[in-house]
Design a protein around this motif. Sequence first.
Motif, PDB file in Angstrom:
ATOM      1  N   SER A 167       7.820 -15.515  43.939  1.00  0.00           N
ATOM      2  CA  SER A 167       7.759 -14.114  43.557  1.00  0.00           C
ATOM      3  C   SER A 167       9.144 -13.478  43.590  1.00  0.00           C
ATOM      4  N   VAL A 168       9.289 -12.470  42.768  1.00  0.00           N
ATOM      5  CA  VAL A 168      10.533 -11.724  42.672  1.00  0.00           C
ATOM      6  C   VAL A 168      10.319 -10.381  43.353  1.00  0.00           C
ATOM      7  N   VAL A 169      11.230 -10.012  44.250  1.00  0.00           N
ATOM      8  CA  VAL A 169      11.155  -8.737  44.953  1.00  0.00           C
ATOM      9  C   VAL A 169      12.094  -7.760  44.258  1.00  0.00           C
ATOM     10  N   GLN A 170      11.607  -6.558  43.983  1.00  0.00           N
ATOM     11  CA  GLN A 170      12.430  -5.555  43.318  1.00  0.00           C
ATOM     12  C   GLN A 170      13.185  -4.712  44.329  1.00  0.00           C
ATOM     13  N   LEU A 190      17.187  -6.455  40.367  1.00  0.00           N
ATOM     14  CA  LEU A 190      17.918  -5.186  40.520  1.00  0.00           C
ATOM     15  C   LEU A 190      17.255  -4.141  39.638  1.00  0.00           C
ATOM     16  N   ALA A 191      16.179  -3.547  40.136  1.00  0.00           N
ATOM     17  CA  ALA A 191      15.348  -2.620  39.373  1.00  0.00           C
ATOM     18  C   ALA A 191      15.890  -1.192  39.447  1.00  0.00           C
ATOM     19  N   PHE A 192      17.156  -1.044  39.105  1.00  0.00           N
ATOM     20  CA  PHE A 192      17.807   0.265  39.075  1.00  0.00           C
ATOM     21  C   PHE A 192      19.000   0.165  38.147  1.00  0.00           C
ATOM     22  N   ASN A 193      19.540   1.290  37.774  1.00  0.00           N
ATOM     23  CA  ASN A 193      20.729   1.303  36.919  1.00  0.00           C
ATOM     24  C   ASN A 193      21.949   1.025  37.798  1.00  0.00           C
ATOM     25  N   ILE A 194      22.517  -0.121  37.605  1.00  0.00           N
ATOM     26  CA  ILE A 194      23.681  -0.526  38.398  1.00  0.00           C
ATOM     27  C   ILE A 194      24.926  -0.363  37.530  1.00  0.00           C
ATOM     28  N   ASN A 195      25.976   0.216  38.101  1.00  0.00           N
ATOM     29  CA  ASN A 195      27.200   0.366  37.311  1.00  0.00           C
ATOM     30  C   ASN A 195      28.006  -0.926  37.375  1.00  0.00           C
ATOM     31  N   SER A 196      29.001  -1.020  36.536  1.00  0.00           N
ATOM     32  CA  SER A 196      29.751  -2.271  36.420  1.00  0.00           C
ATOM     33  C   SER A 196      30.493  -2.632  37.704  1.00  0.00           C
ATOM     34  N   ASP A 197      31.059  -1.644  38.393  1.00  0.00           N
ATOM     35  CA  ASP A 197      31.765  -1.933  39.648  1.00  0.00           C
ATOM     36  C   ASP A 197      30.820  -2.527  40.689  1.00  0.00           C
ATOM     37  N   GLU A 198      29.636  -1.916  40.836  1.00  0.00           N
ATOM     38  CA  GLU A 198      28.654  -2.414  41.798  1.00  0.00           C
ATOM     39  C   GLU A 198      28.174  -3.811  41.405  1.00  0.00           C
ATOM     40  N   PHE A 199      27.943  -4.023  40.108  1.00  0.00           N
ATOM     41  CA  PHE A 199      27.455  -5.315  39.642  1.00  0.00           C
ATOM     42  C   PHE A 199      28.449  -6.434  39.949  1.00  0.00           C
ATOM     43  N   PHE A 200      29.719  -6.203  39.607  1.00  0.00           N
ATOM     44  CA  PHE A 200      30.702  -7.259  39.813  1.00  0.00           C
ATOM     45  C   PHE A 200      30.981  -7.495  41.294  1.00  0.00           C
ATOM     46  N   GLY A 256      16.777 -10.574  33.266  1.00  0.00           N
ATOM     47  CA  GLY A 256      15.337 -10.615  33.060  1.00  0.00           C
ATOM     48  C   GLY A 256      14.975  -9.812  31.829  1.00  0.00           C
ATOM     49  N   LYS A 257      13.708  -9.465  31.702  1.00  0.00           N
ATOM     50  CA  LYS A 257      13.270  -8.676  30.550  1.00  0.00           C
ATOM     51  C   LYS A 257      13.937  -7.314  30.516  1.00  0.00           C
ATOM     52  N   LYS A 258      14.085  -6.708  31.678  1.00  0.00           N
ATOM     53  CA  LYS A 258      14.676  -5.373  31.735  1.00  0.00           C
ATOM     54  C   LYS A 258      15.857  -5.285  32.696  1.00  0.00           C
ATOM     55  N   PHE A 259      15.826  -6.052  33.784  1.00  0.00           N
ATOM     56  CA  PHE A 259      16.832  -5.952  34.830  1.00  0.00           C
ATOM     57  C   PHE A 259      17.431  -7.324  35.141  1.00  0.00           C
ATOM     58  N   PHE A 260      18.536  -7.317  35.884  1.00  0.00           N
ATOM     59  CA  PHE A 260      19.153  -8.556  36.354  1.00  0.00           C
ATOM     60  C   PHE A 260      18.368  -9.087  37.552  1.00  0.00           C
ATOM     61  N   VAL A 261      18.329 -10.422  37.667  1.00  0.00           N
ATOM     62  CA  VAL A 261      17.651 -11.077  38.786  1.00  0.00           C
ATOM     63  C   VAL A 261      18.665 -11.990  39.476  1.00  0.00           C
ATOM     64  N   ILE A 262      18.784 -11.834  40.788  1.00  0.00           N
ATOM     65  CA  ILE A 262      19.660 -12.683  41.594  1.00  0.00           C
ATOM     66  C   ILE A 262      18.787 -13.709  42.300  1.00  0.00           C
ATOM     67  N   THR A 263      19.104 -14.975  42.087  1.00  0.00           N
ATOM     68  CA  THR A 263      18.367 -16.069  42.719  1.00  0.00           C
ATOM     69  C   THR A 263      19.312 -16.788  43.667  1.00  0.00           C
ATOM     70  N   LEU A 264      18.953 -16.780  44.946  1.00  0.00           N
ATOM     71  CA  LEU A 264      19.768 -17.476  45.938  1.00  0.00           C
ATOM     72  C   LEU A 264      19.465 -18.966  45.882  1.00  0.00           C
ATOM     73  N   LYS A 265      20.508 -19.749  45.939  1.00  0.00           N
ATOM     74  CA  LYS A 265      20.371 -21.203  45.890  1.00  0.00           C
ATOM     75  C   LYS A 265      19.804 -21.732  47.196  1.00  0.00           C
ATOM     76  N   LYS A 266      20.282 -21.204  48.287  1.00  0.00           N
ATOM     77  CA  LYS A 266      19.858 -21.650  49.610  1.00  0.00           C
ATOM     78  C   LYS A 266      19.224 -20.483  50.348  1.00  0.00           C
ATOM     79  N   TRP A 267      18.258 -20.794  51.176  1.00  0.00           N
ATOM     80  CA  TRP A 267      17.670 -19.784  52.039  1.00  0.00           C
ATOM     81  C   TRP A 267      18.644 -19.493  53.172  1.00  0.00           C
ATOM     82  N   VAL A 268      18.802 -18.241  53.492  1.00  0.00           N
ATOM     83  CA  VAL A 268      19.638 -17.838  54.620  1.00  0.00           C
ATOM     84  C   VAL A 268      18.699 -17.462  55.751  1.00  0.00           C
ATOM     85  N   ILE A 269      18.801 -18.174  56.849  1.00  0.00           N
ATOM     86  CA  ILE A 269      17.946 -17.888  57.996  1.00  0.00           C
ATOM     87  C   ILE A 269      18.768 -17.155  59.035  1.00  0.00           C
TER      88      ILE A 269
END
Length: 79
Positions: free
Chosen positions: A2-5, A26-36, A52-65
Amino acid sequence: MSVVQAKSLNEAEELLNSGMVKKVELAFNINSDEFFKLALECGDRGAKITKGKKFFVITLKKWVIPSNEISASKSNVLM
Protein backbone atom coordinates in the motif's frame (compact mmCIF):
# COMPACT_ATOMS: atom_id res chain seq x y z
CA MET A 1 2.10 -2.96 -1.04
CA SER A 2 0.00 0.00 0.00
CA VAL A 3 0.95 3.59 -0.63
CA VAL A 4 0.60 6.09 2.23
CA GLN A 5 -0.27 9.66 1.30
CA ALA A 6 1.56 12.60 2.85
CA LYS A 7 -0.25 15.93 2.87
CA SER A 8 2.85 18.04 3.62
CA LEU A 9 6.63 17.93 3.35
CA ASN A 10 6.99 17.45 7.12
CA GLU A 11 4.55 14.55 7.08
CA ALA A 12 6.41 12.94 4.15
CA GLU A 13 9.74 13.23 6.00
CA GLU A 14 8.22 11.78 9.18
CA LEU A 15 6.73 8.83 7.29
CA LEU A 16 9.98 8.11 5.46
CA ASN A 17 11.97 8.35 8.71
CA SER A 18 9.54 6.22 10.70
CA GLY A 19 10.48 2.95 9.03
CA MET A 20 6.81 2.00 9.06
CA VAL A 21 6.09 2.52 5.35
CA LYS A 22 7.89 1.68 2.16
CA LYS A 23 5.92 3.88 -0.28
CA VAL A 24 4.89 7.50 0.30
CA GLU A 25 2.81 9.51 -2.15
CA LEU A 26 3.45 13.27 -2.05
CA ALA A 27 -0.23 14.23 -2.14
CA PHE A 28 0.36 17.99 -2.03
CA ASN A 29 1.77 20.71 -4.24
CA ILE A 30 5.51 20.51 -3.70
CA ASN A 31 7.75 23.27 -5.00
CA SER A 32 10.94 22.53 -6.88
CA ASP A 33 13.28 23.40 -3.99
CA GLU A 34 11.44 21.05 -1.62
CA PHE A 35 11.30 18.30 -4.26
CA PHE A 36 15.00 18.36 -5.04
CA LYS A 37 15.95 18.54 -1.35
CA LEU A 38 13.77 15.51 -0.62
CA ALA A 39 15.04 13.72 -3.75
CA LEU A 40 18.67 14.16 -2.68
CA GLU A 41 17.99 12.98 0.85
CA CYS A 42 16.00 9.95 -0.28
CA GLY A 43 18.35 9.15 -3.13
CA ASP A 44 21.20 8.81 -0.65
CA ARG A 45 19.19 6.01 0.94
CA GLY A 46 18.53 4.27 -2.37
CA ALA A 47 14.95 5.46 -2.82
CA LYS A 48 13.21 5.61 -6.16
CA ILE A 49 10.91 8.48 -7.14
CA THR A 50 8.25 7.90 -9.76
CA LYS A 51 5.39 9.97 -11.12
CA GLY A 52 2.03 8.45 -10.21
CA LYS A 53 -1.27 9.36 -11.83
CA LYS A 54 -1.38 12.69 -10.05
CA PHE A 55 1.48 12.89 -7.54
CA PHE A 56 5.07 11.70 -7.07
CA VAL A 57 5.64 8.44 -5.17
CA ILE A 58 8.80 7.74 -3.18
CA THR A 59 9.63 4.06 -2.78
CA LEU A 60 12.30 3.15 -0.25
CA LYS A 61 14.59 0.35 -1.33
CA LYS A 62 15.31 -0.84 2.18
CA TRP A 63 13.18 -0.78 5.29
CA VAL A 64 14.54 1.51 7.98
CA ILE A 65 13.99 0.08 11.43
CA PRO A 66 14.29 2.74 14.11
CA SER A 67 16.30 1.77 17.15
CA ASN A 68 14.51 1.38 20.48
CA GLU A 69 17.49 2.80 22.32
CA ILE A 70 18.05 6.02 20.40
CA SER A 71 15.15 8.12 19.24
CA ALA A 72 15.49 9.06 15.57
CA SER A 73 15.55 12.75 14.91
CA LYS A 74 15.49 14.61 11.64
CA SER A 75 19.13 15.53 12.09
CA ASN A 76 20.35 11.95 12.17
CA VAL A 77 18.06 10.29 9.63
CA LEU A 78 16.97 12.45 6.69
CA MET A 79 18.05 15.99 7.39
